[in-house]
Design an enzyme around this catalytic site. Structure first.
Site: not given
Ligand code: MOS
Length: 748
Positions: A244, A473, A690, A693-694
């Site tokens: 996504g 994820t 925490k 993912g980013e």
């Molecule tokens: Mo992320 S850009 O909030 O899937």
């Protein structure tokens, strides 16, 4: 209810040897690799019809006429939907997504019709017969050219586009060392594997949408509000998602149009976008222009930091790329200015893409810091250490935890940073100039309200339900680990039900809030279930749940014995409470990259890369590492190849396919590793974890760009760093063998 008003004390997850933290294989892995995990387009319904979108071929103006006569005659065609026969919808707002509203065209690639036929092939063939007469208007498609028309965008999530502390201009004027540089980042597409797709089915008044979606609770609410039907009549299912990265945070045209058309023809409709349709008809990341000004004392102490960023969006869209946000949290400075400006262009809609803000902001800031380190002749890690803040530089709040310095130190040690030449263009490997670079990583650690339910049956199986999604994820696995640990069950006795808006609501997957939010809700549900089991067994509060048993003092009972003949269930809910106001919550890391730049061709190859991160408790070592490495690969792509090429004359995305929009592939990525430092953040979530993912993408590209500088002495401030820019620089300057330091650094 878990609320993070207060820090978490000791919890059952603190027990050593638990499942949480272990690098378990994904529990859905076998389903996926054997092709049995259904993605949105793959559910089976009787007699489906197939939809195909028609997109506008002008960037601004209006539709004067749509001739659909020949489409209606075409083989297998059942319906053509345009703004003329589109049923009434709610007006556009942040809570709705109306389609085919009127004859206005706001960008090239805007959906203007849906053709529905008895097969995908017939729908697509008929779509080419739609004849549209437009009244075209001149549009603006170039951020740099339109920079002067920028507006101050409205605040977002309570966060102002601008902040200011002290007097940046005065500090810059007085400072002995300063850097002023403008960086540009291009528009980017999410490039997830699975294009947007929907199957819409009506059962009487009730709509079911199988939809590739990161956030099914919000998706169902958007569809209901747009179609003006009760929320409880909409169910969005998104059990498996082929990536996504933000592209599926909100429902897109496919969901709304499939729902409307399916109701009109009383048949299920399958509607998938082609890749060239995904580029303009869904969202993308805006390009940015970022002006950085840094001032420092000769010892490297920052005296001023100013970060101003311009991005663009389609008419009427006010969200902006928050490129300067991280600059508010990362380094200590007495004078700090951040500003975001938005230019409305006649281009497709820009929105969140993995690490919105930081991902491109750090491409600028972390290279500017490298420029400053060069100007000061200070090691870039040392420069950052000298500017380590004790509290949030803008808000003055304490950090919940802050491990930037340990990440940089550990990374330097593991990567062999001490072997880096401080002079550029010094290290060779055949015809390759070799260099090393580093950059800091920082990413906000949000949490949002979420709910979950757990149910323990007489068979001893624990069923965990929540609308949370797994977009690749590892949500299925980490939530199962949390539940299994808390109930003392092996992982195979947990069954997960996710990705369904009929289940307890969550914000889904996005913004690195998924694990904190849904995980805390599952934690709460499991703790409530423990309480019920303890009460039923008549055990005391100190009861331990271990190896399928309840144990307390000398007493012991199996879970099945306690459950008996009727399922016991418990609800859970989690809320961020005051924790994000009281503390600045960020995850941290440091990236190290080594590149080779070919002296003949200018080609840049990544040679090796390391990321060291601290993100609270790591819930699953394997999926976490995979997230981090995936983010780093994304960052390498951003540094070296990813760019949507916009034709600024006509507002089209030229390279609207994955052959010409280059993402990093296996051959681009050599030895790469990610390491997590041990950390617990009791202010963050029930798990003391925490979001991750980013984090991996944040700063990754800057470390690559800094390595290119170290290899060549060339500072390219216009991403991506393609070989033509290296060659241009060499042809403008001297050949590399005669060059000492190319690239401008403002040193006074
Ligand atoms: Mo992320 S850009 O909030 O899937």
């Amino acid at each position: 209810m878990i609320d993070m008003d207060r820090p978490m004390g000791r919890t059952p997850l603190d027990r050593p040897g638990g499942l949480v933290g272990q690098g378990l294989d994904r529990i859905d892995g076998k389903l996926k690799v054997t092709g049995r995990a259904p993605y949105a387009y793959e559910y089976r319904f009787d007699r489906p019809a197939y939809g195909f979108l028609v997109l506008s071929t002008i960037a601004r103006g209006r539709i004067q006429d749509i001739d659909t006569a020949s489409v209606e005659q075409a083989a297998g065609v059942i319906l053509i939907l345009t703004h003329r026969n589109m049923p009434k919808q709610a007006p556009n707002s942040p809570r709705t997504a109306p389609q085919l509203v009127d004859d206005r065209i706001a960008f090239r690639g805007q959906p203007i019709a849906l053709v529905v036929a008895d097969s995908f092939e017939n729908a697509r063939a008929a779509s080419y017969l739609v004849k549209v007469r437009y009244v075209a208007e001149m549009g603006a498609h170039d951020l740099a050219a339109a920079q002067g028309s920028a507006i101050i965008p409205p605040p977002r999530n309570g966060s102002s586009p601008d902040t200011s502390k002290g007097d940046v201009d005065a500090a810059l004027a007085a400072a002995p060392v300063k850097i002023e540089a403008t960086y540009r980042t291009p528009a980017q597409t999410h490039a997830m594997m699975e294009p947007h797709a929907t199957i819409a089915v009506w059962n009487g008044e009730r709509l079911v949408l199988c939809n590739a979606n990161q956030n099914v609770s919000r998706g169902a609410a958007t569809v209901a509000a747009t179609l003006q039907i009760p929320r409880e009549n909409v169910r969005v299912i998104s059990r498996y998602v082929g990536g996504g990265f933000g592209a599926k945070l909100a429902v897109q045209a496919d969901a709304i149009l499939a729902a409307v058309a399916a109701r009109m023809i009383r048949r299920p409709i399958k509607l998938a976008l082609t890749r060239p349709q995904v580029f303009p008809a869904t969202t993308h990341r805006s390009d940015t222009i970022q002006r950085l000004r840094l001032a420092a004392d000769r010892d490297g102490t920052l005296l001023a930091v100013a970060h101003e960023s311009w991005s663009d969006n389609a008419p009427g869209e006010n969200s902006y790329e928050g490129a300067a946000q991280a600059t508010r949290n990362i380094y200590a400075t007495p004078n700090l200015l951040t500003a975001h400006r938005l230019v409305h262009l006649d281009l497709p809609v820009s929105a969140a893409m993995r690490a919105p803000g930081e991902a491109v902001g750090l491409l600028a800031l972390e290279c500017a810091m490298d420029e400053l380190a060069v100007a000061l002749e200070i090691d870039p890690i040392e420069l950052r250490i000298r500017n380590e803040p004790r509290v949030d530089p803008q808000r003055g709040t304490p950090f919940s935890t802050r491990m930037l310095v340990p990440c940089m130190r550990k990374g330097a040690e593991l990567f062999g940073w001490s072997r880096r030449s401080t002079r550029t263009g010094q290290v060779r490997d055949g015809e390759w100039l070799v260099g090393m670079g580093m950059a800091a990583a920082i990413r906000g650690n949000p949490m949002l309200p979420a709910a979950a339910k757990v149910a323990l049956g007489p068979d001893g199986m624990l069923v965990v339900s929540s609308s949370m999604t797994d977009i690749g994820t590892g949500s299925y696995t980490i939530l199962a680990q949390i539940a299994a640990d808390l109930l003392g069950l092996p992982i195979h006795r947990v069954a997960m039900r996710l990705g369904d808006s009929d289940l307890p609501p969550t914000p889904g997957s996005g913004g690195s809030f998924g694990a904190n939010s849904a995980g805390s809700a599952v934690y709460d549900a499991c703790m409530n279930l423990r309480g019920k089991l303890i009460a039923k067994a008549g055990f005391d509060a100190g009861t331990r749940f271990i190896a399928g048993r309840l144990e307390s003092g000398g007493r012991s009972a199996t879970i099945e014995e306690v459950v008996g003949s009727a399922t016991i269930s418990a609800d859970g809910a989690a809320d961020p409470g005051q924790s994000r106001k009281t503390f600045t919550q960020e995850s941290f890391g440091a990236h190290f990259a080594e590149v080779g730049v070919n002296e003949v061709t200018g080609e840049i190859r990544l040679r090796r890369m390391l990321g060291v991160f601290a993100a609270g408790r790591i819930l699953n070592g394997k999926t976490a590492r995979s997230q981090a490495i995936g983010g780093m690969v994304f960052g390498v792509g951003a540094a070296l190849m990813e760019a949507i090429v916009t034709d600024v004359r006509d507002g089209s995305f030229v390279n609207d396919n994955l052959a010409e929009y280059h993402v990093a592939v296996h051959a681009d990525i050599p030895a790469i590793d990610a390491v997590f430092l041990p950390e617990l953040d009791p202010h963050s979530s029930a798990m003391k974890s925490k979001g991750i993912g980013e984090l991996g993408i944040c700063g990754a590209g800057a470390s690559v760009a800094n390595a290119v500088y170290n290899a060549t002495g060339i500072r390219i401030r216009d991403y991506p760093l393609t070989l033509d820019k290296i060659l241009d620089s060499w042809s403008r300057e001297t050949r590399p063998e005669q060059r000492s330091e190319v690239g401008s650094v403002g040193r006074t």
